[in-house]
Design a protein around this motif. Sequence first.
Motif, short mmCIF file in Angstrom:
data_model
loop_
_atom_site.label_atom_id
_atom_site.label_comp_id
_atom_site.label_asym_id
_atom_site.label_seq_id
_atom_site.Cartn_x
_atom_site.Cartn_y
_atom_site.Cartn_z
N ASN A 147 0.91 -1.16 -0.01
CA ASN A 147 0.02 0.05 -0.15
C ASN A 147 1.04 1.25 -0.02
OD1 ASN A 147 -2.08 -1.83 0.07
ND2 ASN A 147 -2.79 -1.07 1.87
N ILE A 148 1.84 1.35 0.81
CA ILE A 148 2.84 2.35 0.73
C ILE A 148 3.45 2.82 -0.51
CG2 ILE A 148 4.91 3.27 1.95
CD1 ILE A 148 4.11 1.67 4.39
N VAL B 291 2.24 1.73 -3.46
CA VAL B 291 1.21 2.00 -4.42
C VAL B 291 0.74 3.53 -4.25
CG1 VAL B 291 -1.22 1.64 -5.04
CG2 VAL B 291 0.40 -0.46 -4.78
N GLY B 292 1.01 3.96 -2.99
CA GLY B 292 0.31 5.31 -2.79
C GLY B 292 1.54 6.26 -3.38
N ILE B 293 2.97 5.87 -3.20
CA ILE B 293 4.06 6.97 -3.49
C ILE B 293 3.75 6.72 -4.99
CG2 ILE B 293 6.33 7.00 -3.71
CD1 ILE B 293 6.45 5.70 -0.82
N LEU C 164 1.18 6.12 -7.14
CA LEU C 164 -0.05 6.89 -7.58
C LEU C 164 0.28 8.54 -7.63
CD1 LEU C 164 -2.95 7.33 -8.14
CD2 LEU C 164 -3.21 7.32 -5.38
#
Lengths: 330, 335
Positions: B312-313, B315-317, B319
Motif C-alpha cells: 500500500n505504501i 502503491v500510494g507513492i 500513485l
Amino acid sequence: MRLEHAIKPESSMSTLLWLRFRAFSAPIFLLTVWLLLIIATAIYRPDFISYQTLLAVVFTMSIVGVLAIGQALVTISGGFLDLSQPSCLIFASFVSVKLSEAGMPFIIVILGAIITGVIVGAINALIIVLARLNPIIVTLATNFIGLAVLFLLFRAAEVPIGSEIHTFGRAYFLGLPATWWPMLILIFIVGLLIHQTRYGRQTIAVGGNLYAAQTRGISLKKTRFLIFSIAGGFVGFAAILFCSASGPFNSASANILQLNVIAAVILAGISLEGGRGHLWMLFLSVGLLSTVPTSLVFFGLSSDAQAIFQGLILVLAVTFDGYRSRKITL
Amino acid sequence: MTNTAANSDNSKNFINTDRPWKEMLSGSVASITLTFVIVIALGLILVGPRFLSFSNVSIMGNYLIIPLVVGAFAGFALLSGVVDLSIGSMVGFSTALMALLLNQDWGIMSAGLVTLVFCMFFGGINAICIVGFGAGPIPTTLGMLTALRGITWLICGPSYSITAFNLKLFTIVNHRFLGIPSFFLVGLLLTLIITLIVSKSRVGRHIKAVGGDEQAAERAGISVKGVRVLALILSALGAGIGGIIMVAQITSATRMAGFGLEFEVYAALMIGGYSILRGGVGNPLGGALGILVVGALGNVIDLTASSSYYTNIIVGILLLSAVYLDRLRGGDSYD
C-alpha cells in the motif's frame, strides 16, 4: 449572453423577499427534518425521549462535529475534500496515547495531538501546493500510505485507564458529556471568525472565485497551506475527543467516520464547489446525522441497515446540492 | 479548474490515443510500460526465476482476474468524465446476491442475469443522481458505496456469509489453458477488445469526446448525458461480473467481499494513465498495465515475506508520482 442571465428582470421587492427566504430556508429545512425524525421515533417508541438517547446523540456529535469543522474549512476554501482525515485522526490519537502513557500533563497531550494534526495537514498542503496536484487525489494517496504506516506501527492502542484524558472522556459538564462542549464552542467561534474577519472572508473568496481573489492580491499558496494545516489541527483535536471516549482502537477504526463527516458538510449547505455555505449550519447537520443511528435502533433496525441509511442520506444530500447548482463539479 | 493548457493537451491526447500501440512507446502508456518492465525485473532479481514460473503467474493471474475486469469497465466511466467509487461494494453486493440465488437452486444463467440486472439498476441510480441532477460523482458514489455495503450485510445475514458451491461454475472459472487460468487470458483479451472499442469505434470516440470537452461534444451533436449514463451503467455491470467471478472462485460470499477494491483499482488505473477527475485521458491498455504492475508488486512483496501493507505504501507513492508526471505532461493542474 452571461449578463442577460445574471440580471433577471424581476421586481426588487420579490427578489428581496426571495433572498431573505433563501437565507433562512436551509436551516429551517434541516431543523424541520431533524424534528420530524425525533417526533416520528418518539411516536413509534415513546421511550426514545430520554436522557440516555440525548447522551448517545450528543456523544456521536462531538467527534463528527470537530472533524466536520476541518472538512468544511477545506471545502469552503475550494479544496474540495480532505480524504486523509481517518489516518490523521488515528495518528494523532496514537500520539496522544503515547504521551499520556509517558505521564505527560493533559495540556501537553492535547497540544501534542493538535501539532501532529497540523504536521499531517502541512505535509498534505506541501504536496498540493508545490506539486500543484488536486487535493482529492493527494489526500486519497496520503490516507492510503498513512493507514498502511499506522498498521505497521501498532495493532491496537488505548488511553491508559485513570489518566487525565481517560477521565475527561467520561466526565460530564452541565449534564452533558464534557467532550460535547468543545465541539459546540469551536463551531461557534470558527463560524464567527471565518465569516466576520478579513482573513476568513479571504479564504471564502479563494474558494468562490479564484481569479477575482488573485487579482485582489490574495496569495493562493499561502491561503491553501494555512487552511490545510489548520484543518489538520482540528482533526488533531478531534483525536483527543475520539481516543478519550472510545475503547481500544486500531488503524482502521476511523474509516467509518469519513462518510458522516462529508455528509454533514454537504447537508450543511457548504457546496463542494467552494465559497458557499455557513459553518454554523454544521451544528444542525451534525445533530441530524447523529440522531439517525440512535433512532434507527429504536425502530428495531440492525447496524447493517444503518449503513444503508447513511449512504442514502449522503446520496440525497449531494443530489440536492447538485440540483441547486445544476453543474457537475468534481 | 480547467485552464487553456489542459485543454490544448486534451486535443493532443485525442490524436495520440487513436494509436494505442504507438502510444505504448511514446505517450502516457510509455511510462507505465517502463514501470511494468522495471517491476518484472525487480521481481526476477528479488524473487529469482520462480517469479515468472507457471505456478506463480497463475496465482497472480487468479488474483488479477477481478481487478482486470472491474477496471476495464470502470475505465469507461473515467473516460467519460465521471468516477464510480461504488464498485468495491458493488462487487460485494454481486457476490452476495449471486450466492444467495445459487443457494436457492437457481440456474447459473438466470442467477447471473438477475444479479447483473440488479447491479445495473444501482448503477442507474448513480447515473440519475449524477447526470440527471448534477450531483458530484465522488460523494454520490461514496454514498452508494456505503449503502451497497449495508445491503450486502443484510443479504449475508447473521451468519456473515453464504456458501454457494456450484460445480459447473467452479469448473468454468478454474479452467486452465497451458497452466494459466483461462479467465485471466479472457480478462486480457477483454482489455484488448475494450482498447479497440475506445480507440477505433465511434462509441469509443464519443465517450472520450464527452470526457475531454463536454461543451464541444454537445455542439458536435453527441448526447453527453446519454454517454455518461451508459458509462456509469457499464461500470456497475463490470463490477457485477467481477462479483460473479468471485463467487465462482471462492464458492461463497462474505460480508467483506470486495472491500477496498475501489481504491486498489482506481490507484492502479491512475498509475496506468487514467485520471479520476478529468475525462478523456488514459487508455484501457495503460489501465490494465497499471493493474498488472500493482498485482506484480504485491506478489513480489508477498514472496519476499514482508507485510503486505508495504504494498500500500509503495502503491500510494507510485500513485502520487504518476499523477505528478501526468501534471508535468500538461494534465490536471490545481491552482
